[in-house]
Design a protein around this motif. Structure first.
Motif, PDB file in Angstrom:
ATOM      1  N   ASP A 173      46.580  23.737  40.816  1.00  7.89           N
ATOM      2  CA  ASP A 173      47.700  23.125  40.106  1.00  7.89           C
ATOM      3  C   ASP A 173      48.767  24.166  39.832  1.00  7.89           C
ATOM      4  OD1 ASP A 173      49.342  21.459  38.800  1.00  7.89           O
ATOM      5  OD2 ASP A 173      48.001  21.022  37.113  1.00  7.89           O
ATOM      6  N   LYS A 177      50.723  24.304  37.403  1.00  9.73           N
ATOM      7  CA  LYS A 177      50.832  24.627  35.981  1.00  9.73           C
ATOM      8  C   LYS A 177      49.771  25.616  35.518  1.00  9.73           C
ATOM      9  CE  LYS A 177      52.826  20.121  34.859  1.00  9.73           C
ATOM     10  NZ  LYS A 177      52.697  18.894  34.033  1.00  9.73           N
ATOM     11  N   ILE A 178      48.819  25.931  36.362  1.00 10.01           N
ATOM     12  CA  ILE A 178      47.765  26.877  36.004  1.00 10.01           C
ATOM     13  C   ILE A 178      48.215  28.269  36.420  1.00 10.01           C
ATOM     14  CG2 ILE A 178      45.342  27.478  36.290  1.00 10.01           C
ATOM     15  CD1 ILE A 178      45.838  24.860  34.816  1.00 10.01           C
ATOM     16  N   THR A 179      48.307  29.170  35.483  1.00 10.52           N
ATOM     17  CA  THR A 179      48.654  30.562  35.727  1.00 10.52           C
ATOM     18  C   THR A 179      47.456  31.447  35.412  1.00 10.52           C
ATOM     19  OG1 THR A 179      49.523  30.849  33.481  1.00 10.52           O
ATOM     20  CG2 THR A 179      51.062  30.037  35.159  1.00 10.52           C
ATOM     21  N   LYS A 186      46.905  27.497  31.186  1.00  9.50           N
ATOM     22  CA  LYS A 186      47.777  26.384  31.523  1.00  9.50           C
ATOM     23  C   LYS A 186      49.158  26.602  30.929  1.00  9.50           C
ATOM     24  CE  LYS A 186      47.891  21.346  31.573  1.00  9.50           C
ATOM     25  NZ  LYS A 186      47.227  20.085  31.144  1.00  9.50           N
ATOM     26  N   ASP A 187      50.162  26.168  31.679  1.00 12.38           N
ATOM     27  CA  ASP A 187      51.538  26.330  31.223  1.00 12.38           C
ATOM     28  C   ASP A 187      51.759  25.475  29.981  1.00 12.38           C
ATOM     29  OD1 ASP A 187      54.164  26.956  30.995  1.00 12.38           O
ATOM     30  OD2 ASP A 187      54.843  25.799  32.737  1.00 12.38           O
ATOM     31  N   GLY A 188      52.408  26.065  28.942  1.00  8.30           N
ATOM     32  CA  GLY A 188      52.562  25.376  27.678  1.00  8.30           C
ATOM     33  C   GLY A 188      53.869  24.647  27.505  1.00  8.30           C
ATOM     34  N   THR A 189      54.693  24.509  28.546  1.00  8.39           N
ATOM     35  CA  THR A 189      55.955  23.786  28.419  1.00  8.39           C
ATOM     36  C   THR A 189      55.691  22.303  28.254  1.00  8.39           C
ATOM     37  OG1 THR A 189      56.081  23.648  30.824  1.00  8.39           O
ATOM     38  CG2 THR A 189      57.207  25.483  29.786  1.00  8.39           C
TER      39      THR A 189
END
Length: 250
Positions: A65, A67-69, A73-76
């Motif tokens: 995904d 959004k996974i760094t 997980k991306d917090g936006t």
């Protein structure tokens, strides 16, 4: 008995460049130790199929995904669009702007109303009425002098030719321009010099042979001209003959 000649040291030639075997400068085994060697790498052999059951890892098509760094997980904040909410059945439905027709309201308070028009149906003609078509009408022409309500210019006519006594019949038999002879301009003007070209002269008819241009050799004439240097080719000399040294400088 075969005649034996003395051995000449100049004829004893050594081996050529191809007789020497230098160590290669490519690769690792047997590399020339006088040259720098770069690091060498090897390729692993193909793994067998039984290793897939022991160590099974995902291939390049494994979906990660976006959004996974590496920090999680991306917090936006993320937003989504829902479907339209169904209208509730109410007792009173509020009308919209398109439900009103103000142009149909009667005039009130002495307001002026714009004129209204209607379009009627096509008039039915009777079969006994002779109504002409549009192509039955013809307008008067605009060319010529016979237009009653338009100004006309002067008009001319061309009559036919007369067979006898007309302008085309020359009763006096007057000569035309081609019947007169032209006068040479040298008669009444200053005459320029005139030249003529003679014919080709015939060759002599005697039996003597005349030399052509190739018969002469002007390069061999040395009576009144300087002679060009001449060279000759000698025999081949042996490469083992000792050169003659006349003057020896100390």
């Amino acid at each position: 008995m075969e005649k034996k000649y003395p051995a000449i040291a100049g004829r004893e030639k050594g081996p050529g460049p191809g007789r020497y075997g230098l160590p290669p400068t490519i690769g690792f085994n047997g590399h020339d130790f006088t040259k720098p060697t770069s690091p060498a790498y090897s390729f692993h052999s193909r793994m067998s199929d039984n290793l897939y059951g022991v160590n099974c890892s995902p291939g390049p098509q494994y979906y990660v995904d976006a959004k996974i760094t590496r920090f999680g997980k991306d917090g936006t904040p993320a937003y989504s669009m829902l479907s339209r909410i169904k209208e509730k059945k109410e007792l009173f439905q509020t009308p919209g702007p398109g439900a009103y027709s103000p142009e149909k309201a009667p005039p009130c308070n002495l307001q002026r109303r714009p004129p209204s028009y209607t379009m009627g149906s096509r008039t039915q003609y009777r079969s006994m009425d002779s109504v002409p078509a549009p192509n039955k009408y013809s307008l008067p022409p605009l060319m010529g002098p016979q237009v009653p309500h338009k100004p006309a210019s002067a008009s001319y006519t061309i009559s036919g030719s007369y067979s006898t006594g007309g302008p085309s019949v020359d009763l006096a038999k007057t000569p035309g321009p081609c019947r007169y002879n032209t006068t040479d301009p040298g008669v009444y003007l200053r005459r320029q010099p005139a030249f003529s070209m003679l014919g080709r002269h015939s060759l002599p008819k005697d039996a003597t042979k005349k030399p052509g241009p190739g018969t002469y050799n002007p390069e061999k004439v040395t009576v009144h001209k300087a002679r060009a240097p001449a060279f000759s080719l000698g025999i081949r000399h042996s490469e083992f003959v000792t050169p003659l040294v006349v003057n020896v400088s100390d």
